[in-house]
Write a protein that holds these residues in place. Structure first.
Motif, short mmCIF file in Angstrom:
data_model
loop_
_atom_site.label_atom_id
_atom_site.label_comp_id
_atom_site.label_asym_id
_atom_site.label_seq_id
_atom_site.Cartn_x
_atom_site.Cartn_y
_atom_site.Cartn_z
N PRO A 3 0.86 -1.17 0.05
CA PRO A 3 0.13 -0.04 0.03
C PRO A 3 0.98 1.21 0.02
CG PRO A 3 -0.79 -1.51 1.46
CD PRO A 3 0.41 -1.96 1.29
N THR A 4 0.32 2.28 -0.47
CA THR A 4 1.06 3.65 -0.71
C THR A 4 0.84 4.18 0.78
OG1 THR A 4 0.36 3.75 -2.91
CG2 THR A 4 1.33 5.69 -2.07
N LEU A 5 -0.17 4.23 1.43
CA LEU A 5 -0.49 4.92 2.69
C LEU A 5 -1.35 3.97 3.44
CD1 LEU A 5 -1.61 8.38 1.47
CD2 LEU A 5 0.62 7.75 2.57
N THR A 6 -1.31 3.95 4.81
CA THR A 6 -2.39 3.27 5.58
C THR A 6 -3.09 4.26 6.48
OG1 THR A 6 -0.96 1.40 5.78
CG2 THR A 6 -2.64 1.65 7.40
N ILE A 7 -4.51 4.53 6.39
CA ILE A 7 -5.07 5.39 7.18
C ILE A 7 -5.42 4.57 8.60
CG2 ILE A 7 -7.24 6.79 7.27
CD1 ILE A 7 -5.51 7.44 5.08
N ARG A 8 -5.20 5.22 9.48
CA ARG A 8 -5.61 4.52 10.98
C ARG A 8 -6.66 5.72 11.54
NH1 ARG A 8 -0.42 4.27 9.95
NH2 ARG A 8 0.47 2.05 10.25
N SER A 9 -7.78 4.95 12.09
CA SER A 9 -8.79 5.73 12.63
C SER A 9 -9.29 4.81 13.94
CB SER A 9 -9.99 6.19 11.79
OG SER A 9 -10.61 4.63 11.65
N SER A 10 -10.13 5.14 14.87
CA SER A 10 -10.67 4.44 15.79
C SER A 10 -11.55 3.30 15.48
CB SER A 10 -11.67 5.44 16.73
OG SER A 10 -12.66 5.90 15.93
N SER A 11 -11.90 3.32 14.17
CA SER A 11 -12.57 2.04 13.58
C SER A 11 -11.58 1.19 13.15
CB SER A 11 -13.52 2.40 12.22
OG SER A 11 -14.35 3.60 12.62
N TYR A 14 -6.93 1.10 7.38
CA TYR A 14 -7.29 0.21 6.17
C TYR A 14 -6.08 1.10 5.13
CZ TYR A 14 -9.78 4.79 5.65
OH TYR A 14 -10.60 6.09 5.69
N PRO A 15 -5.78 0.04 4.22
CA PRO A 15 -4.81 0.56 3.17
C PRO A 15 -5.32 1.45 1.97
CG PRO A 15 -5.38 -1.72 2.58
CD PRO A 15 -6.37 -1.39 3.98
N ILE A 16 -4.39 2.16 1.36
CA ILE A 16 -4.53 3.06 0.09
C ILE A 16 -3.44 2.68 -0.67
CG2 ILE A 16 -4.88 5.29 -1.04
CD1 ILE A 16 -5.98 6.14 1.76
N TRP A 17 -3.83 2.17 -1.98
CA TRP A 17 -2.98 1.98 -2.95
C TRP A 17 -3.18 3.31 -3.97
CZ3 TRP A 17 -5.34 -2.49 -0.92
CH2 TRP A 17 -4.35 -3.43 -0.48
N VAL A 18 -2.23 3.97 -4.59
CA VAL A 18 -2.20 4.79 -5.60
C VAL A 18 -1.08 4.41 -6.75
CG1 VAL A 18 -1.89 7.08 -6.18
CG2 VAL A 18 -2.60 6.54 -3.99
N GLY A 19 -1.74 4.05 -8.16
CA GLY A 19 -0.66 3.91 -8.82
C GLY A 19 -1.67 3.68 -10.30
N ALA A 20 -0.80 3.62 -11.46
CA ALA A 20 -1.35 3.34 -12.56
C ALA A 20 -1.80 1.91 -13.20
CB ALA A 20 -0.27 3.83 -13.65
N LEU A 165 -8.61 1.97 -3.40
CA LEU A 165 -7.72 1.55 -4.63
C LEU A 165 -7.90 2.70 -5.70
CD1 LEU A 165 -6.13 -1.05 -5.23
CD2 LEU A 165 -8.26 -1.66 -6.72
N TYR A 166 -6.89 3.62 -5.82
CA TYR A 166 -6.87 4.61 -6.67
C TYR A 166 -5.93 4.57 -7.89
CZ TYR A 166 -7.75 9.64 -6.87
OH TYR A 166 -8.20 10.85 -7.44
N ASP A 167 -6.56 4.30 -8.98
CA ASP A 167 -5.74 4.19 -10.27
C ASP A 167 -5.77 5.45 -10.89
OD1 ASP A 167 -5.04 3.42 -12.91
OD2 ASP A 167 -6.24 1.65 -13.12
N THR A 168 -4.58 5.77 -11.15
CA THR A 168 -4.28 7.13 -11.41
C THR A 168 -4.50 7.33 -13.07
OG1 THR A 168 -1.94 6.86 -11.85
CG2 THR A 168 -2.61 8.03 -9.91
N ASN A 169 -4.71 6.41 -13.72
CA ASN A 169 -4.91 6.22 -15.13
C ASN A 169 -6.31 6.57 -15.73
OD1 ASN A 169 -2.15 5.39 -15.83
ND2 ASN A 169 -3.00 4.17 -17.27
N THR A 170 -7.20 6.24 -14.56
CA THR A 170 -8.49 6.67 -14.60
C THR A 170 -8.97 8.21 -14.99
OG1 THR A 170 -9.36 6.64 -12.34
CG2 THR A 170 -9.38 4.49 -13.84
N LEU A 171 -7.94 8.94 -14.30
CA LEU A 171 -7.86 10.44 -14.42
C LEU A 171 -7.86 10.85 -15.95
CD1 LEU A 171 -5.93 11.49 -11.19
CD2 LEU A 171 -8.27 10.74 -11.46
N LEU A 172 -7.17 10.22 -16.74
CA LEU A 172 -6.43 10.73 -17.83
C LEU A 172 -7.65 11.07 -18.99
CD1 LEU A 172 -3.38 8.57 -18.38
CD2 LEU A 172 -3.53 10.68 -17.47
#
Length: 358
Positions: A3-11, A14-20, A165-172
């Motif tokens: 994962p690119t980042l990990t978000i931490r909260s009281s709940s 969870y992972p975040i992936w950022v990539g093409a 899951l953040y696919d940067t190619n969908t932005l194009l």
């Protein structure tokens, strides 16, 4: 792929992936989250669905039975009618408490699919797969909801995703106005966090086309991290998370009064950011060179004066209905200086004067 980042909260975290092109690896990347689930319902809109639904469905198919729900595109989709339609679809498809929702689309789909997940059988898990730049903000942090005819995002719930899951190619394929709309949230994150980030954006982004490069992943990651840090400290918006509403008090009022779709969300937020700076100056909390800030934003194509065509009285009445407001008194995020936001009650007369440029 880590994962690119990990978000931490009281709940939980969870992972975040950022990539093409990572949408095509969705099932593999999320296989641990999918393990033990009964089926997946991919929620999207007609525009996004025509481009990506088939290949995203194929990415999940080796791991779970796949159902789909395709909604109309646009802000109007965040309605009670479409919410009910989505619940009906889930029931018809036999989703149970072990099912999982995938929100494939922009902020509208993320909001309504997340709210449906939060309320279906009192809550089932969901995954965010944002396809717009704007959704880098809304897909993180667990805010879900729909609009009411009297106000935006007035019905909702906090429900953290299991992953993003953040696919940067969908932005194009996005038009410039959607890049501009999403970049507004990056600008917001920069101003409420630190001057270094503000200067980086001003240096790297002189036109919207500058975003359409390899640097977008780094800028996205940095912007998401700002939100992640705030959400970690205040998941349910009882304190500092309210700072993420910088620019949104007037921004939401403009959207409501001009008609959803008349301006993009980000265009309205940028007007709200400049307005907050002006109010901060009017209250002698700051000494913003608003003309200088406005110059950069105009060069990026933001219609910074669009609100001047609207009724100030109607804008103020809508601002009074903002979720931060209390007892009819307008409360908004002010910015004495970069990285030092604050929430304060502002007298209606001050609002009137600043709207009138007095």
């Amino acid at each position: 792929m880590e994962p690119t980042l990990t978000i931490r909260s009281s709940s939980g975290e969870y992972p975040i992936w950022v990539g093409a092109n990572i949408r095509k690896q969705a099932g593999m990347l999320l296989k641990d989250i999918l393990s033990g689930k009964s089926k997946v319902l991919i929620v999207t809109d007609r525009k996004v669905g025509s481009a990506y639904l088939t290949e995203v469905s194929e990415a999940f198919a080796p791991f779970l039975p796949v159902e789909t729900a395709v909604l109309p595109a646009g802000e109007e989709t965040k309605s009670f009618t479409q919410y009910e339609n989505l619940l009906t679809k889930a029931l018809e498809k036999g989703l149970d408490r072990q099912s999982i929702i995938v929100a494939l689309g922009g902020g509208v789909i993320g909001d309504i699919a997340g709210f449906m997940a939060a309320t279906y059988m009192r809550g089932i898990p969901f995954i965010q797969m944002p396809t717009t730049l704007l959704a880098h903000d809304s897909s993180v942090g667990g805010k879900t909801g729909i609009n009411h005819p009297l106000g935006k995002n007035m019905v909702g719930a906090f429900h953290q995703p299991k992953a993003v899951l953040y696919d940067t190619n969908t932005l194009l394929t996005l038009p410039d106005e959607e890049w501009r709309s999403g970049f507004a949230e990056m600008i917001k994150h920069a101003y409420i966090s630190n001057q270094e980030f503000v200067e980086l954006l001003k240096k790297k982004v002189q036109s919207i086309s500058d975003l359409k490069s390899d640097q977008i992943k780094d800028l996205l990651t940095r912007s998401i991290q700002v939100k992640a840090d705030i959400v970690q400290d205040d998941e349910k918006e009882s304190g500092v998370r309210g700072y993420l509403n910088f620019g949104h008090t007037l921004g939401h009022a403009i959207e409501k009064n001009i008609g959803y779709g008349g301006l993009t969300h980000g265009e309205a937020v940028v007007i709200g950011i400049l307005f907050s700076m002006k109010v901060s100056n009017a209250l002698q909390l700051s000494a913003w060179d608003v003309e200088s800030e406005e110059k950069w934003l105009k060069e990026l194509g933001y219609p910074v004066n669009k609100h001047k065509d609207l009724s100030h009285k109607e804008l103020i009445e809508t601002m009074k209905k903002d979720k931060k407001s209390s007892k009819g008194q307008i409360r908004m995020v002010l910015l004495p200086e970069t990285g030092k936001p604050m929430i304060a009650a502002v007298e209606e007369k001050v609002i009137q004067n600043v709207l009138a440029d007095k």
